[in-house]
Scaffold this motif. Sequence first.
Motif, PDB file in Angstrom:
ATOM      1  N   ALA A 144       0.837  -1.205   0.000  1.00  0.00           N
ATOM      2  CA  ALA A 144       0.000   0.000   0.000  1.00  0.00           C
ATOM      3  C   ALA A 144       0.871   1.252   0.000  1.00  0.00           C
ATOM      4  CB  ALA A 144      -0.923  -0.012   1.220  1.00  0.00           C
ATOM      5  N   TRP A 145       1.967   1.223   0.791  1.00  0.00           N
ATOM      6  CA  TRP A 145       2.905   2.356   0.790  1.00  0.00           C
ATOM      7  C   TRP A 145       3.432   2.609  -0.617  1.00  0.00           C
ATOM      8  CZ3 TRP A 145       8.016   2.049  -0.752  1.00  0.00           C
ATOM      9  CH2 TRP A 145       8.767   3.217  -0.574  1.00  0.00           C
ATOM     10  N   ARG A 146       3.797   1.523  -1.324  1.00  0.00           N
ATOM     11  CA  ARG A 146       4.341   1.657  -2.675  1.00  0.00           C
ATOM     12  C   ARG A 146       3.297   2.189  -3.652  1.00  0.00           C
ATOM     13  NH1 ARG A 146       9.264   2.187  -5.281  1.00  0.00           N
ATOM     14  NH2 ARG A 146       8.309   3.225  -7.044  1.00  0.00           N
ATOM     15  N   ALA A 147       2.065   1.709  -3.499  1.00  0.00           N
ATOM     16  CA  ALA A 147       0.999   2.165  -4.389  1.00  0.00           C
ATOM     17  C   ALA A 147       0.746   3.661  -4.203  1.00  0.00           C
ATOM     18  CB  ALA A 147      -0.276   1.372  -4.124  1.00  0.00           C
ATOM     19  N   LEU A 148       0.806   4.121  -2.963  1.00  0.00           N
ATOM     20  CA  LEU A 148       0.640   5.549  -2.707  1.00  0.00           C
ATOM     21  C   LEU A 148       1.771   6.351  -3.347  1.00  0.00           C
ATOM     22  CD1 LEU A 148      -0.491   5.509   1.031  1.00  0.00           C
ATOM     23  CD2 LEU A 148      -1.886   6.166  -0.929  1.00  0.00           C
ATOM     24  N   LEU A 149       2.997   5.849  -3.222  1.00  0.00           N
ATOM     25  CA  LEU A 149       4.122   6.554  -3.839  1.00  0.00           C
ATOM     26  C   LEU A 149       3.948   6.618  -5.353  1.00  0.00           C
ATOM     27  CD1 LEU A 149       6.862   7.928  -3.802  1.00  0.00           C
ATOM     28  CD2 LEU A 149       7.942   5.665  -3.755  1.00  0.00           C
ATOM     29  N   ASP A 150       3.600   5.510  -5.966  1.00  0.00           N
ATOM     30  CA  ASP A 150       3.411   5.499  -7.418  1.00  0.00           C
ATOM     31  C   ASP A 150       2.293   6.443  -7.845  1.00  0.00           C
ATOM     32  OD1 ASP A 150       5.478   3.693  -7.772  1.00  0.00           O
ATOM     33  OD2 ASP A 150       4.168   1.930  -7.773  1.00  0.00           O
ATOM     34  N   ALA A 151       1.346   6.677  -6.919  1.00  0.00           N
ATOM     35  CA  ALA A 151       0.249   7.598  -7.212  1.00  0.00           C
ATOM     36  C   ALA A 151       0.612   9.044  -6.896  1.00  0.00           C
ATOM     37  CB  ALA A 151      -0.993   7.193  -6.415  1.00  0.00           C
ATOM     38  N   GLY A 152       1.852   9.258  -6.444  1.00  0.00           N
ATOM     39  CA  GLY A 152       2.314  10.615  -6.199  1.00  0.00           C
ATOM     40  C   GLY A 152       2.127  11.119  -4.789  1.00  0.00           C
ATOM     41  N   VAL A 153       2.096  10.190  -3.794  1.00  0.00           N
ATOM     42  CA  VAL A 153       1.989  10.581  -2.393  1.00  0.00           C
ATOM     43  C   VAL A 153       3.031   9.795  -1.601  1.00  0.00           C
ATOM     44  CG1 VAL A 153       0.541  10.607  -0.327  1.00  0.00           C
ATOM     45  CG2 VAL A 153      -0.459  11.145  -2.564  1.00  0.00           C
ATOM     46  N   PHE A 154       3.987  10.512  -1.022  1.00  0.00           N
ATOM     47  CA  PHE A 154       5.073   9.904  -0.258  1.00  0.00           C
ATOM     48  C   PHE A 154       4.719   9.940   1.224  1.00  0.00           C
ATOM     49  CE2 PHE A 154       9.542  10.439   1.549  1.00  0.00           C
ATOM     50  CZ  PHE A 154       9.860   9.082   1.445  1.00  0.00           C
ATOM     51  N   THR A 155       4.600   8.761   1.847  1.00  0.00           N
ATOM     52  CA  THR A 155       4.221   8.641   3.255  1.00  0.00           C
ATOM     53  C   THR A 155       5.322   7.954   4.046  1.00  0.00           C
ATOM     54  OG1 THR A 155       3.130   6.503   2.929  1.00  0.00           O
ATOM     55  CG2 THR A 155       1.771   8.482   2.641  1.00  0.00           C
ATOM     56  N   GLY A 156       5.184   7.951   5.367  1.00  0.00           N
ATOM     57  CA  GLY A 156       6.112   7.242   6.234  1.00  0.00           C
ATOM     58  C   GLY A 156       5.524   5.904   6.650  1.00  0.00           C
ATOM     59  N   ALA A 157       6.342   4.854   6.625  1.00  0.00           N
ATOM     60  CA  ALA A 157       5.887   3.505   6.986  1.00  0.00           C
ATOM     61  C   ALA A 157       6.521   3.075   8.295  1.00  0.00           C
ATOM     62  CB  ALA A 157       6.238   2.515   5.877  1.00  0.00           C
ATOM     63  N   PHE A 158       5.722   2.483   9.176  1.00  0.00           N
ATOM     64  CA  PHE A 158       6.194   2.022  10.480  1.00  0.00           C
ATOM     65  C   PHE A 158       5.826   0.558  10.655  1.00  0.00           C
ATOM     66  CE2 PHE A 158       5.922   6.522  10.689  1.00  0.00           C
ATOM     67  CZ  PHE A 158       6.930   6.927  11.545  1.00  0.00           C
ATOM     68  N   LEU A 159       6.850  -0.261  10.867  1.00  0.00           N
ATOM     69  CA  LEU A 159       6.679  -1.700  11.042  1.00  0.00           C
ATOM     70  C   LEU A 159       6.716  -2.077  12.509  1.00  0.00           C
ATOM     71  CD1 LEU A 159       9.082  -3.013   8.259  1.00  0.00           C
ATOM     72  CD2 LEU A 159       6.675  -3.612   8.418  1.00  0.00           C
ATOM     73  N   PRO A 160       6.061  -3.195  12.910  1.00  0.00           N
ATOM     74  CA  PRO A 160       6.262  -3.698  14.263  1.00  0.00           C
ATOM     75  C   PRO A 160       7.749  -4.011  14.472  1.00  0.00           C
ATOM     76  CG  PRO A 160       4.448  -4.827  13.146  1.00  0.00           C
ATOM     77  CD  PRO A 160       5.158  -4.014  12.110  1.00  0.00           C
ATOM     78  N   PRO A 161       8.334  -3.779  15.644  1.00  0.00           N
ATOM     79  CA  PRO A 161       7.672  -3.386  16.891  1.00  0.00           C
ATOM     80  C   PRO A 161       7.558  -1.871  17.098  1.00  0.00           C
ATOM     81  CG  PRO A 161       9.960  -3.872  17.329  1.00  0.00           C
ATOM     82  CD  PRO A 161       9.766  -4.124  15.851  1.00  0.00           C
ATOM     83  N   SER A 162       7.874  -1.073  16.073  1.00  0.00           N
ATOM     84  CA  SER A 162       7.722   0.376  16.226  1.00  0.00           C
ATOM     85  C   SER A 162       6.265   0.757  16.446  1.00  0.00           C
ATOM     86  CB  SER A 162       8.256   1.103  14.989  1.00  0.00           C
ATOM     87  OG  SER A 162       9.642   0.910  14.865  1.00  0.00           O
ATOM     88  N   VAL A 163       5.349  -0.078  15.971  1.00  0.00           N
ATOM     89  CA  VAL A 163       3.924   0.110  16.232  1.00  0.00           C
ATOM     90  C   VAL A 163       3.398  -1.154  16.893  1.00  0.00           C
ATOM     91  CG1 VAL A 163       3.465   1.764  14.397  1.00  0.00           C
ATOM     92  CG2 VAL A 163       3.417  -0.658  13.883  1.00  0.00           C
ATOM     93  N   ALA A 164       2.305  -0.992  17.635  1.00  0.00           N
ATOM     94  CA  ALA A 164       1.748  -2.105  18.384  1.00  0.00           C
ATOM     95  C   ALA A 164       1.115  -3.131  17.450  1.00  0.00           C
ATOM     96  CB  ALA A 164       0.705  -1.588  19.370  1.00  0.00           C
TER      97      ALA A 164
END
Length: 398
Positions: A336-356
């Motif tokens: 989903a992060w990659r799809a957003l980037l390809d659509a022209g929106v750069f977001t931050g991704a957080f993987l466990p254990p950084s998120v619950a």
Amino acid sequence: MTGWITDVPILDYFVTRRDIYPYYLVIEDRPTPAEVVVQGVRAVNAASTDYLGLSADPGVRAAASRAAAEFGTSCTGSPMLGTMAVHHELEAELADFLRRPAAMLTMTGFQANLTLSALFGSGHTVIADQHIHASLLETTRLGRAEHRRFGHNDVSHAERLMRAATDKGKIPVILTEGSFSLGGDLCPVPEFAALTKRYGGALIIDGAHDIGVVGANGRGVGEHFDAEEEIDLVTGTLCKAFGSVGGFVAGSEKAIRNLRHYGDAAMYSASVAPPSAAAALVAVRTARARPELRAALWESAQRLHRGLAQQGHRTPAWPGPSISLAAGEPEQGLKAWRALLDAGVFTGAFLPPSVAGDQVALRISVTAMHTADQVDRILEAVGRFLPPRPDAAEAAAN
């Protein structure tokens, strides 16, 4: 020989999946203050916490250039060995801005929090929110005090821990954040302040995501709740609202004096680079003089929250400039992060254990530099590639 390095299977897997690996990417260009070029894609930058857009401000940039020419690129040593006039000006400006008797600089916001361990002795119990930043978690481990964790913003749980501490003859210290960057909510300052008064303790708040942003004058959650005098010590960073690099601690003369002489994380690190200090000094003054920057930030934040709520996403009661959305299990979330980037929106991704839990969280941030059209582009891409997940656990920092 690499046998001594611990294997981390999930990391090994995603590092090999370059198509969905979201970290340590090259920002190839910044066409505008609210856009970046990443892997050849020009995208709205929804991963930045440059909340007021001051890293691109001409006056801030000019100050950094002048300081580099005048003072050089580095102090090349500990602040105990001497710093430039610009460092002292910045400390005085921060103390004045935050209405504190004193302030001290550190190389990073992370180090500002690490210095706090010098204040925690065997006679204290540090009682920390479950969702505190890694830097605060580390300082609880470094200090000589025992430490306990309370449920996120759970005032009743915090009180039980404070009562237990005082029953053992310990001084309880609440350690928390002003604005939680992943959960998107605010610390209940008045309630925690009442507890520290009742139990003879102290309240320390990391203002990384609220100082410069929250409150009528941008002084943070204390100002927002009209409770500034109830907070004993605040820490913060210069790399978010103030568009530079560095950290700071602000509080009483005694606390800052002790940190200057016993805060190892600051004492044994180099001083903030003079260009960074000069940039931050102008940024703080600009933030104080231009409330319209905060107004623009909140306009974008409210537009983002309204749009996400209309799409069915769960949003916090407080419409802050950063919000995290659960994106599914790791591979699904990073796709989903990659799809957003390809659509022209750069977001931050957080993987466990950084998120619950086991969900990837995608953090979306807006700044004062985002236009209404750019916020709408973020919302359009989220609507296409990141549907609401009402059954998913809230993405929140551990």
